[in-house]
Design an enzyme around this catalytic site. Structure first.
Site, mmCIF file in Angstrom:
data_model
loop_
_atom_site.group_PDB
_atom_site.id
_atom_site.type_symbol
_atom_site.label_atom_id
_atom_site.label_comp_id
_atom_site.label_asym_id
_atom_site.label_seq_id
_atom_site.Cartn_x
_atom_site.Cartn_y
_atom_site.Cartn_z
ATOM 1 N N CYS A 134 8.057 3.789 -76.116
ATOM 2 C CA CYS A 134 7.837 4.188 -77.508
ATOM 3 C C CYS A 134 6.469 4.843 -77.679
ATOM 4 O O CYS A 134 5.450 4.150 -77.774
ATOM 5 C CB CYS A 134 7.962 2.961 -78.416
ATOM 6 S SG CYS A 134 7.662 3.332 -80.151
ATOM 7 N N CYS A 147 4.712 3.974 -80.928
ATOM 8 C CA CYS A 147 4.043 2.666 -80.946
ATOM 9 C C CYS A 147 2.784 2.668 -80.069
ATOM 10 O O CYS A 147 1.766 2.108 -80.443
ATOM 11 C CB CYS A 147 4.964 1.560 -80.428
ATOM 12 S SG CYS A 147 6.688 1.734 -80.871
ATOM 13 N N ASP A 148 2.870 3.269 -78.881
ATOM 14 C CA ASP A 148 1.813 3.084 -77.872
ATOM 15 C C ASP A 148 0.986 4.328 -77.584
ATOM 16 O O ASP A 148 0.025 4.254 -76.811
ATOM 17 C CB ASP A 148 2.448 2.626 -76.539
ATOM 18 C CG ASP A 148 3.198 1.313 -76.698
ATOM 19 O OD1 ASP A 148 2.768 0.504 -77.541
ATOM 20 O OD2 ASP A 148 4.199 1.108 -75.992
#
Ligand code: NAP
Length: 308
Positions: free
Chosen positions: A135, A138-139
């Site tokens: 992701c 997200c990261d």
């Protein structure tokens, strides 16, 4: 649990489950909405949506918020429980969570969507969360001014690669063929990015590190068999997605890839059990058709309840 039997239980609060809530509330049906994690489904793994009509470009988080608020207007406050089994006993669906009955309902709309497919290479498990991610939304921020490789050639790989290109110093897409699967508009944008390239006809052989974090990868050219090493800080894997449906042990017709086959009303081979969104066997998976599936599924559930 109360003795109440709901008209409909909706499992999953992504775009499909939230849309089902709006339609169920407006139809005056008694329903309950379950969510195991965060509402939004795949929107949580996306940055920007540009192909949902009416919004030329909208932040995925904002669209989630709008959909969640809209669902709440019609009674769609999610109950945060992971449903672990769905059984049909004497015409009533029993949904269990944590070994206990979570609710009973006369019909069910499953909208649990997909989860990332693992690549299955050496180092993937060891370095998950320490350089290996599924992701970018997200990261991605952890890889500012660093180098990353993205595995896959579909919409997810290219779209997330583009997001990473805005953060990382270099993004290399590793694709097993000589042509990307992603839609043209994404390909065009990727080819225009100066800090993005594609390593064609190649697969990841191994993810290597220093015991703490990823340091490099081994990449194999499938045409020549040559294996090369490339320094990298991050490996983002987008090699497709799998249905989130293990908790449904009912005998339902599925396609070869494990997606649920439905009729035009989104009803599966188990009467009263409907599927909406990415979990359904279909050629295109988009927010637009997830919400469409949900509207149709509610119509199907309404007719089923009238007959049963
Ligand atoms: P996908 O379309 O199934 O693409 C998976 C990619 O991974 C393919 O390029 C495939 O290669 C490659 N791949 C599969 N297994 C591999 C392996 N073992 N090693 C190396 N490469 C491998 O998956 P997705 O990109 O996650 O998209 C899923 C669905 O969501 C699609 O319907 C897509 O259109 C949709 N989606 C839409 C958007 C959007 O509209 N903005 C964004 C994201 C996703 P091959 O090409 O050779 O098969």
């Amino acid at each position: 649990m109360t003795n109440k039997i709901y008209d409909v239980a909706v499992i999953g609060a992504g775009p499909a489950g939230l849309t089902a809530s709006v339609y169920l509330g407006r139809a005056g049906l008694e329903y309950i909405l379950f969510e195991a994690g965060m509402p939004g489904g795949q929107l949580n793994n996306t940055e920007i949506i540009e192909n949902y009509t009416g919004f030329s470009s909208i932040d995925a988080a904002e669209l989630t918020e709008k959909m969640t608020d809209h669902a709440k207007l019609w009674g769609g406050n999610p109950v945060y429980k992971a449903i672990s089994s769905v059984k049909k006993i004497d015409g009533i669906f029993n949904l269990e969570s944590g070994g206990k009955i979570a609710c009973q309902a006369r019909s069910v709309i499953v909208a649990t969507g997909l989860e990332p497919r693992l690549l299955g290479v050496k180092g993937e498990d060891e370095y998950r969360g320490r350089g290996v991610s599924y992701c970018a939304t997200c990261d991605g921020a952890f890889f500012r001014k660093k180098t990353v490789v993205v595995i896959g050639g579909g919409d997810s790989a290219v779209e997330e690669g583009l997001l990473l290109a805005g953060l990382a110093s270099k993004v290399s897409i590793v694709h097993r063929r000589d042509q990307l699967r992603a839609v043209d508009v994404l390909q065009k944008r990727a080819f225009e990015k100066e800090n993005m390239d594609v390593i064609w006809d190649s697969v990841l052989e191994e993810i290597c590190g220093d015991g703490k974090f990823v340091t490099h990868v081994k990449i194999k050219n499938v045409k020549t068999g040559e294996i090369s090493e490339s320094k990298t800080d991050g490996v983002f894997i987008y090699v497709g997605q799998l249905p989130v449906a293990d908790f449904i042990t009912l005998d339902i017709d599925k396609d070869k890839a494990g997606f649920f086959i439905t009729n035009g009303h989104m009803e599966t081979s188990v009467p009263g059990l409907f599927v909406a969104g990415d979990l359904r066997s279909k050629p295109v998976r988009q927010v637009a058709n997830a919400v469409g599936d949900a509207a149709t599924a509610v119509g199907g559930a309404f007719s089923y309840l009238l007959k049963s």
